[in-house]
Write a protein that holds these residues in place. Sequence first.
Motif, PDB file in Angstrom:
ATOM      1  N   THR A   9      56.194  41.107  39.776  1.00  0.00           N
ATOM      2  CA  THR A   9      55.761  41.139  41.180  1.00  0.00           C
ATOM      3  C   THR A   9      54.545  42.052  41.329  1.00  0.00           C
ATOM      4  O   THR A   9      54.294  42.928  40.493  1.00  0.00           O
ATOM      5  CB  THR A   9      56.877  41.649  42.104  1.00  0.00           C
ATOM      6  N   LEU A  10      53.814  41.837  42.427  1.00  0.00           N
ATOM      7  CA  LEU A  10      52.644  42.664  42.701  1.00  0.00           C
ATOM      8  C   LEU A  10      53.055  44.114  42.890  1.00  0.00           C
ATOM      9  O   LEU A  10      52.361  45.030  42.415  1.00  0.00           O
ATOM     10  CB  LEU A  10      51.924  42.142  43.947  1.00  0.00           C
ATOM     11  N   ASP A  11      54.174  44.353  43.584  1.00  0.00           N
ATOM     12  CA  ASP A  11      54.613  45.733  43.808  1.00  0.00           C
ATOM     13  C   ASP A  11      54.865  46.438  42.484  1.00  0.00           C
ATOM     14  O   ASP A  11      54.490  47.603  42.307  1.00  0.00           O
ATOM     15  CB  ASP A  11      55.882  45.750  44.663  1.00  0.00           C
ATOM     16  N   GLN A  28      41.558  48.007  46.804  1.00  0.00           N
ATOM     17  CA  GLN A  28      42.951  47.584  46.953  1.00  0.00           C
ATOM     18  C   GLN A  28      43.060  46.125  47.373  1.00  0.00           C
ATOM     19  O   GLN A  28      44.034  45.440  47.024  1.00  0.00           O
ATOM     20  CB  GLN A  28      43.651  48.470  47.974  1.00  0.00           C
ATOM     21  N   ALA A  29      42.067  45.639  48.102  1.00  0.00           N
ATOM     22  CA  ALA A  29      42.110  44.247  48.554  1.00  0.00           C
ATOM     23  C   ALA A  29      42.098  43.259  47.400  1.00  0.00           C
ATOM     24  O   ALA A  29      42.472  42.089  47.567  1.00  0.00           O
ATOM     25  CB  ALA A  29      40.932  43.969  49.486  1.00  0.00           C
ATOM     26  N   LEU A  30      41.700  43.717  46.205  1.00  0.00           N
ATOM     27  CA  LEU A  30      41.606  42.830  45.039  1.00  0.00           C
ATOM     28  C   LEU A  30      42.810  42.955  44.123  1.00  0.00           C
ATOM     29  O   LEU A  30      42.870  42.282  43.087  1.00  0.00           O
ATOM     30  CB  LEU A  30      40.320  43.123  44.251  1.00  0.00           C
ATOM     31  N   GLU A  72      32.930  42.773  47.204  1.00  0.00           N
ATOM     32  CA  GLU A  72      34.361  43.045  46.991  1.00  0.00           C
ATOM     33  C   GLU A  72      35.224  41.855  47.372  1.00  0.00           C
ATOM     34  O   GLU A  72      36.333  42.003  47.877  1.00  0.00           O
ATOM     35  CB  GLU A  72      34.790  44.296  47.772  1.00  0.00           C
ATOM     36  N   SER A  73      34.713  40.635  47.083  1.00  0.00           N
ATOM     37  CA  SER A  73      35.461  39.432  47.457  1.00  0.00           C
ATOM     38  C   SER A  73      36.275  38.869  46.307  1.00  0.00           C
ATOM     39  O   SER A  73      37.203  38.082  46.542  1.00  0.00           O
ATOM     40  CB  SER A  73      34.489  38.352  47.959  1.00  0.00           C
ATOM     41  N   CYS A  74      35.949  39.220  45.067  1.00  0.00           N
ATOM     42  CA  CYS A  74      36.665  38.649  43.931  1.00  0.00           C
ATOM     43  C   CYS A  74      36.528  39.574  42.729  1.00  0.00           C
ATOM     44  O   CYS A  74      35.629  40.423  42.665  1.00  0.00           O
ATOM     45  CB  CYS A  74      36.154  37.249  43.598  1.00  0.00           C
ATOM     46  N   VAL A  75      37.425  39.384  41.782  1.00  0.00           N
ATOM     47  CA  VAL A  75      37.424  40.190  40.571  1.00  0.00           C
ATOM     48  C   VAL A  75      37.554  39.251  39.375  1.00  0.00           C
ATOM     49  O   VAL A  75      38.228  38.225  39.445  1.00  0.00           O
ATOM     50  CB  VAL A  75      38.570  41.227  40.593  1.00  0.00           C
ATOM     51  N   PHE A  76      36.894  39.594  38.280  1.00  0.00           N
ATOM     52  CA  PHE A  76      36.896  38.756  37.086  1.00  0.00           C
ATOM     53  C   PHE A  76      37.359  39.570  35.886  1.00  0.00           C
ATOM     54  O   PHE A  76      37.044  40.760  35.761  1.00  0.00           O
ATOM     55  CB  PHE A  76      35.502  38.195  36.815  1.00  0.00           C
ATOM     56  N   TRP A 457      33.553  43.165  39.415  1.00  0.00           N
ATOM     57  CA  TRP A 457      33.603  42.716  40.810  1.00  0.00           C
ATOM     58  C   TRP A 457      32.298  43.081  41.519  1.00  0.00           C
ATOM     59  O   TRP A 457      31.620  44.037  41.138  1.00  0.00           O
ATOM     60  CB  TRP A 457      34.811  43.296  41.533  1.00  0.00           C
ATOM     61  N   PRO A 458      31.919  42.314  42.544  1.00  0.00           N
ATOM     62  CA  PRO A 458      30.651  42.562  43.241  1.00  0.00           C
ATOM     63  C   PRO A 458      30.761  43.753  44.190  1.00  0.00           C
ATOM     64  O   PRO A 458      31.748  43.905  44.912  1.00  0.00           O
ATOM     65  CB  PRO A 458      30.401  41.269  44.011  1.00  0.00           C
ATOM     66  N   THR A 459      29.741  44.585  44.192  1.00  0.00           N
ATOM     67  CA  THR A 459      29.696  45.727  45.109  1.00  0.00           C
ATOM     68  C   THR A 459      28.661  45.515  46.214  1.00  0.00           C
ATOM     69  O   THR A 459      28.505  46.355  47.080  1.00  0.00           O
ATOM     70  CB  THR A 459      29.349  47.006  44.330  1.00  0.00           C
ATOM     71  N   ARG A 460      27.960  44.382  46.154  1.00  0.00           N
ATOM     72  CA  ARG A 460      27.008  43.984  47.192  1.00  0.00           C
ATOM     73  C   ARG A 460      27.121  42.473  47.373  1.00  0.00           C
ATOM     74  O   ARG A 460      27.674  41.776  46.518  1.00  0.00           O
ATOM     75  CB  ARG A 460      25.565  44.347  46.803  1.00  0.00           C
ATOM     76  N   ASN A 461      26.559  41.968  48.438  1.00  0.00           N
ATOM     77  CA  ASN A 461      26.474  40.522  48.595  1.00  0.00           C
ATOM     78  C   ASN A 461      25.465  39.975  47.588  1.00  0.00           C
ATOM     79  O   ASN A 461      24.363  40.503  47.450  1.00  0.00           O
ATOM     80  CB  ASN A 461      26.049  40.149  50.012  1.00  0.00           C
ATOM     81  N   VAL A 462      25.863  38.908  46.879  1.00  0.00           N
ATOM     82  CA  VAL A 462      25.017  38.328  45.834  1.00  0.00           C
ATOM     83  C   VAL A 462      24.847  36.846  46.128  1.00  0.00           C
ATOM     84  O   VAL A 462      25.778  36.183  46.605  1.00  0.00           O
ATOM     85  CB  VAL A 462      25.657  38.518  44.438  1.00  0.00           C
TER      86      VAL A 462
END
Length: 865
Positions: A9-11, A28-30, A72-76, A457-462
């Motif tokens: 689980t995520l927790d 945390q959102a990611l 900060e919309s996605c992580v790879f 992960w992005p730290t600016r809009n790309v």
Amino acid sequence: MTTGDRIRTLDDFVKVHGLLLAAAGIPQALYGQLFEKLSTDTFDGGNFFQVEPSDDGRHRRLILTSSHMEKESCVFLVDHAWTFRLSDARKQLEEVPALVERMAALMCVDIDLKEKEDSAEGSHEDGIKMNVGEIVENEIQQAKEKGDTVKWLELEDLDIDDAMLLSLDLPSKFPSLIALSLCGNKLENWEEVTKVVTKFRHLKALWLNNNPILQNSESDKSDIILQACPTLEIYNSHFTYNFGVWALGFCGGIFNKDNPGYLSYTDDQLETVTSVDISNRDIHKLINTAFLPAELPSLSYLNIRGNPLQENKEELLEMLKSFPCLSALEVDIPGPLGESALGILESLPRLCQLNGVDSSKILESEKHVVDSALQLRYPEWKPDEPLVDRVMNAMWLYLMTYRLADEEKIDETSVWYVMDELGSALQHSDVPNFHVSPFLYMPDGKLESAISFSLLWPTRNVYKGDECTRDFLFGIGEEKQRSARLTAWFLTPENYFIKEYENHMRNLNSNTFTPPPLKELKSSSLLPSDGSVLRVYSDIPQVEEYLSRPEFKITDDPKDANIIWTCMQVDEDMKKYAGLTERQFINQFPFEASIVMKHHLAETVQKALGCPDWIQPTYNLETHLTQLIGDYFVRQRDGLDNLWILKPWNMARTLDTSITENISAVIRLIETGPKISQKYIEHPALFRGRKFDLRYIVLVRSMDPLDIYLADIFWARLANNAYSLDKNSFSEYETHFTVMNYRGTLNHMNTADFVRAFEQEHQVKWLEIHVRIKKMMKALFESAAFVHPEMHNPMSRAMYGVDVMLDCNFQPKLLEVTYCPDCTRACKYDMENVFKEGEIVKGSEFYNFVFGCLFLNETTHVSAV
């Protein structure tokens, strides 16, 4: 969940990995997205990014291919293509051909091999290529058809040797030649080449790059051509002192093969030039009759990086101010125009861009260093150099590192790794749009199940087509020598570092401490007059086991002891906690860190004596990286050896110690902990072909007046392998290191046997060497007493291990000083070599001798220093 259960689980994921997530800095959102990708082993970066070659295949960059990606919309997940301990790197590459081939491709050090393969395939497909004679005749014919003469001739990579060059009779066939390129041929003889090129009356540019003649020649022979061809403006890609309209026009895009220029020039030739890149042209004097605002009235972009400009800064600034359209400038910072970007912009207020960064951004942030447009440092190799050596040299441009730890212990050896092709294509930017961090995923909740990744992960809009970048020195500012550390990846201005090094050396050479006259010593035995014994408290097992003299008695109560012999640091808090008093003798001196920690040892000696010949050039990389880089560049310039050894400030057993001649490696190794960089003794005295050092025991009764003694017996510690300077051997512990107590086979000799054999092998008298060593020991402790008078404490007595190496001229070199507990541990393997009246006896005599000298003032088996 219980530790050992698989995380479901995520927790549970956050509970187990909370510290790692915080350390990685991932939003945390990611967390949820990251857990899903880790659980399903999802590597989907290829759906969003594309790796593109750049700089003629010498580098790669990462481009966003999706329409856009918000901050900060996605992580790879980024896989690790190669993970290793530094000492194992070469062995792994040699044993796994597929690994070295992948690393060579990833690091772009196989491009010449690919070109050869492509060339061979092309030759097979296209038939036999045109020979030199056919090329010459073809150039003449094409010029005739145009009603012109040949002014630009390229005869590159055609295997032209000296005899063939003469036979071609080029000056007769091309009397109007302006530019001639003979790059990549087999020219070796200066006289033969000079005979040919000096016959061209109008030659403006001559390229002999990548010919043996440049690799094997002396500079004065190269100058023959410059003296004999006064019309030359470009010679081997550098500007000559005669550069003018043609050279500037060439760099401004006016003159090329299709438009080679004319034999004479009018004043308006450069009027339309808007951009001039004259970086790395070896220009010493920039201002001349051609490079003036009146000649270049439309100039808006200028790049003068990498030139050893010698003009006065104010004169250069005034001249640049006069260019009416100049709005973008690239220049080394610090460099010829000043020490900071802000200062340059204040002097040239019309600039809109400096080193590729908007002036407004620089003025807002008041940055003093602009590093985003620095030229990349490409790895270099010889054509016949094996792929393993190429990768070992280039890897420092790609490596990242972490160190494992659990609740009980931190791993003493760092782990290095190379990200996969996608991750390694991320280039540096001061203002990056992505962040990368290492991460250990423990699917079973235990370190044993950990799998290493990097997170991206992005730290600016790309947006689509943007290059994706990261900060190679994330979180490291100028207070941690950011500009100097960028030298690991970029060609930073050498002149600045050399200047800082020269200033550093001037300061050191001004330190000339003169020892004061010797004071009268009034030391005597510490035994009580009533005939009672000296009570000793020690937490060192060897003391309790081996101290057997009747004058001393071991006690379990530190409060009851006359002498405290401990492996703990005795400070005021410890004294208060243990109930110690000022009337008890302690086996350490205040501030002894000034000699037993490697960076403090070098600083102590340098403050007192500058650069004595018995200590190698040494730099604290936390404070003097800039000066070290300058020293490296000076040695490189002067053709001197450039091998360095990096040592942690305060670790024993040669842990985290490395030998390298790669400046990028020197800088990157800072990341595994604070270190000194010390010039390696490349030519040590050898014993039977092997390297050795000597461990001396120094007993200190007093620092003021100085009262120190050198034990008559030392330990000769020998490497197990024959000494070699082959760079393949630098990672061989048993070749370059001598402490075999913890690795390898113990290989020591007792004093008498070693001295006898050494004198016979080298035909020297050991007594003369011993005198030099004693002189060095005296100077060392005099320096410490002078720089740190606070070391003196009448209730201190101490034992130190001092490690010495001899160079090939049998001059002693100080390696390090070890404080009592470490000295004790190192000696426990050698106890049977301890002495009594010159004979080898059991280790039970060691502490009897030490305590007798320090507390009973006996001088048997020691020499006063």
